[in-house]
Enzyme design. Structure first.
Site, PDB file in Angstrom:
ATOM      1  N   TYR A   1     -60.538  29.067  73.299  1.00 49.87           N
ATOM      2  CA  TYR A   1     -60.371  27.793  74.009  1.00 49.87           C
ATOM      3  C   TYR A   1     -59.847  26.765  73.026  1.00 49.87           C
ATOM      4  O   TYR A   1     -60.329  26.647  71.898  1.00 49.87           O
ATOM      5  CB  TYR A   1     -61.702  27.320  74.598  1.00 49.87           C
ATOM      6  CG  TYR A   1     -61.605  25.949  75.252  1.00 49.87           C
ATOM      7  CD1 TYR A   1     -61.295  25.834  76.598  1.00 49.87           C
ATOM      8  CD2 TYR A   1     -61.798  24.788  74.519  1.00 49.87           C
ATOM      9  CE1 TYR A   1     -61.181  24.596  77.201  1.00 49.87           C
ATOM     10  CE2 TYR A   1     -61.686  23.539  75.111  1.00 49.87           C
ATOM     11  CZ  TYR A   1     -61.374  23.448  76.450  1.00 49.87           C
ATOM     12  OH  TYR A   1     -61.255  22.204  77.033  1.00 49.87           O
TER      13      TYR A   1
ATOM     14  N   GLU B   1     -54.878  21.160  77.495  1.00 51.36           N
ATOM     15  CA  GLU B   1     -55.898  22.202  77.453  1.00 51.36           C
ATOM     16  C   GLU B   1     -55.237  23.566  77.563  1.00 51.36           C
ATOM     17  O   GLU B   1     -54.390  23.779  78.437  1.00 51.36           O
ATOM     18  CB  GLU B   1     -56.906  22.013  78.596  1.00 51.36           C
ATOM     19  CG  GLU B   1     -58.038  23.027  78.568  1.00 51.36           C
ATOM     20  CD  GLU B   1     -59.011  22.821  79.720  1.00 51.36           C
ATOM     21  OE1 GLU B   1     -60.178  22.492  79.454  1.00 51.36           O
ATOM     22  OE2 GLU B   1     -58.594  22.992  80.882  1.00 51.36           O
TER      23      GLU B   1
END
Length: 387
Positions: free
Chosen positions: A109, A197
Site C-alpha cells: 500500500y 493512492e
C-alpha cells in the site's frame, strides 16, 4: 474531483510511474479489440467507478480468453456498483479498463495525502497492501510507515529508501520505489492534487515495482490552473444535487439529516450545522451560497435543497456583509415564489440593513419564520420538523 483509474494511470504514465499496459473500452467489442491490441494471453477487466471495493461487487474479473473479456465487459457495462466507499450511491459503469494480467509476488500500500495534523504532505506505506488500509492500521499499526515531507525542503530520496527497506524490499526494489515516490510527490505538487493512492503497488515475478491500481483526487480550488481537468470530470459518478451545485459554483454536500441549511460562508455554514446538532436536530446538507447571495443563486440553492426528499425544514442563515440584508430578503422572497417551497423556512439575517431585511420578510405575506439569532433560528428549525 475524483479521477477514474484509467485517467489516473494516464497521469502516472506522464510522470514515468510504471503501470500495466491497458486500454479503456465503452462497448464489449471495444473491450475485445483492446485485449487483442495488448498482445498478452490473460487480461483483467475492471469496471471504472469512483470507489474502492469494486472486486467484491463484481467489478474486477480475470479473463483467460477473448470470449471471457467480452462476457465480463458485457456484464459490467451498464451495471451499477455500490460499495462502502460510494456514500450510499449506486454508481453506473460506463467504461471498463482492459489491462494485461500481472504475476503478483507481493502487494504494497502506498499513498500521498495532505496531513492536516502535521501541516504537511505525508506518505503512508505498508507491506500489507491489497486490503483496506484502515483495517491494517487498526489491527497491525506497526506495519504502517509514515513519511512526512518537509514543506520547504521537499522529499528526500533517503526517506523513500528508509521506507522501502522497512517493508523488506531488496536494493533493486527500493530504487524503484524511491523513483515512484519522488515522481508521486512531483505530480502531487504540480497538479494540485489532494490524494494519490496506489493499492496495490505490486512486486511482480520479475521483481519490478508496478502501480497495479491508481486513485487520484484533485483540489477543485486549483482547477483554474488545470483547464484540462474539466473534460475529465464524470458527473455520472457524483450525487446529482452536488453535480448541479458545482455547475452553479455552489458549495453543497448532501448529508443524512432533515433540516436543510442555506448559508453564506463556509465557516458560518459549519457553525450553523453545529448549532442544529446541539439543539437535537440533524443537518440535511452543507450549503455555502457564497458572498453574493443573489435572488438567482438563492433560487437555485432552494431547488437543490428541495431535491432531497428527506428535507422537512430549511434554515436560512445569512450575514449581510458583501450584500445588504434588504437585498437578500428580496432575493429570498423571489426565490420562494419561483420555486414554490412547501416546507417551513426559518430565516435569520444579520449585518447591513438587517432591520429593513426583517421588515421585508415580515410584510411579504409568506410563511417565513423570522429568527433573532442563530440559537433562536436553530430552535425554530428543529421545532418545525416536529410540527
Amino acid at each position: 474531483m475524483n479521477f477514474h483509474e484509467y485517467q489516473a494511470k494516464e497521469l502516472f504514465a506522464k510522470y514515468k510511474i510504471p503501470v500495466p499496459n491497458g486500454e479503456v473500452a465503452r462497448t464489449p467489442d471495444e473491450a475485445v479489440a483492446a485485449a487483442k491490441s495488448l498482445g498478452c494471453d490473460m487480461w483483467v477487466v475492471k469496471a471504472q467507478v469512483h470507489a474502492g471495493g469494486r472486486g467484491k461487487a463484481g467489478g474486477v474479473k480475470l479473463a483467460k480468453t477473448l470470449d471471457e473479456v467480452k462476457q465480463y465487459a458485457t456484464d459490467m457495462l451498464g451495471m451499477k456498483i455500490q460499495t462502502y466507499q460510494t456514500g450510499g450511491l449506486a454508481l453506473p459503469v460506463n467504461e471498463v479498463l482492459i489491462t494485461e494480467a500481472a504475476d503478483i509476488e507481493q502487494e504494497i500500500y502506498l499513498s500521498l495525502l495532505l496531513d492536516r495534523a502535521n501541516q504537511c504532505l505525508s506518505f503512508v506505506a505498508s507491506a500489507e497492501g491489497g486490503v483496506e488500509i484502515e483495517e491494517v492500521a487498526k489491527t497491525n499499526p506497526e506495519k504502517i510507515h509514515t513519511i512526512q515531507v518537509d514543506n520547504t525542503e521537499g522529499l528526500f530520496p533517503y526517506a523513500c529508501r528508509k521506507a522501502g527497506f522497512a517493508m523488506g524490499m531488496n536494493a533493486k526494489q527500493v530504487r524503484q520505489l524511491t523513483h515512484i515516490m519522488m515522481q508521486m510527490h512531483k505530480m502531487y505538487v504540480e497538479l494540485d492534487l489532494s490524494l494519490i493512492e496506489v493499492n496495490p503497488l505490486i512486486i511482480d515475478d520479475k521483481q519490478d515495482v508496478i502501480a497495479l491500481d491508481a486513485k487520484i483526487s484533485s483540489d477543485d480550488n486549483a482547477h483554474f490552473r488545470h483547464k484540462e481537468f474539466a473534460a475529465m470530470r464524470d458527473i455520472t459518478q457524483e450525487d446529482p444535487a452536488e453535480a448541479k451545485a458545482h455547475e452553479h459554483d455552489l458549495n453543497y454536500i448532501k448529508l443524512d439529516g432533515n433540516i436543510a441549511c442555506m448559508v453564506n460562508g463556509a465557516g458560518l455554514a459549519m457553525a450553523t450545522m453545529d448549532v442544529i446538532k446541539l439543539k437535537g436536530g440533524d443537518p440535511a446538507n452543507f450549503l455555502d451560497v457564497g458572498g453574493g447571495a443573489t435572488a438567482e443563486r438563492v433560487a437555485i440553492a432552494f431547488k437543490i435543497i428541495l431535491s432531497d426528499p428527506n428535507v422537512k425544514s430549511i434554515l436560512v442563515n445569512i450575514f449581510g456583509g458583501i450584500v445588504r440584508c434588504d437585498l437578500i430578503a428580496n432575493g429570498i422572497i423571489s426565490a420562494i415564489k419561483e420555486v414554490g417551497v412547501e416546507v417551513p423556512i426559518v430565516v435569520r439575517l444579520e449585518g447591513t440593513n438587517v432591520n429593513e431585511g426583517k421588515k421585508i420578510l415580515n410584510e411579504s405575506g409568506l410563511a417565513v419564520i423570522s429568527a433573532d439569532n442563530l440559537d433562536d433560528a436553530a430552535n425554530k428549525a428543529v421545532a418545525a420538523v416536529g410540527a
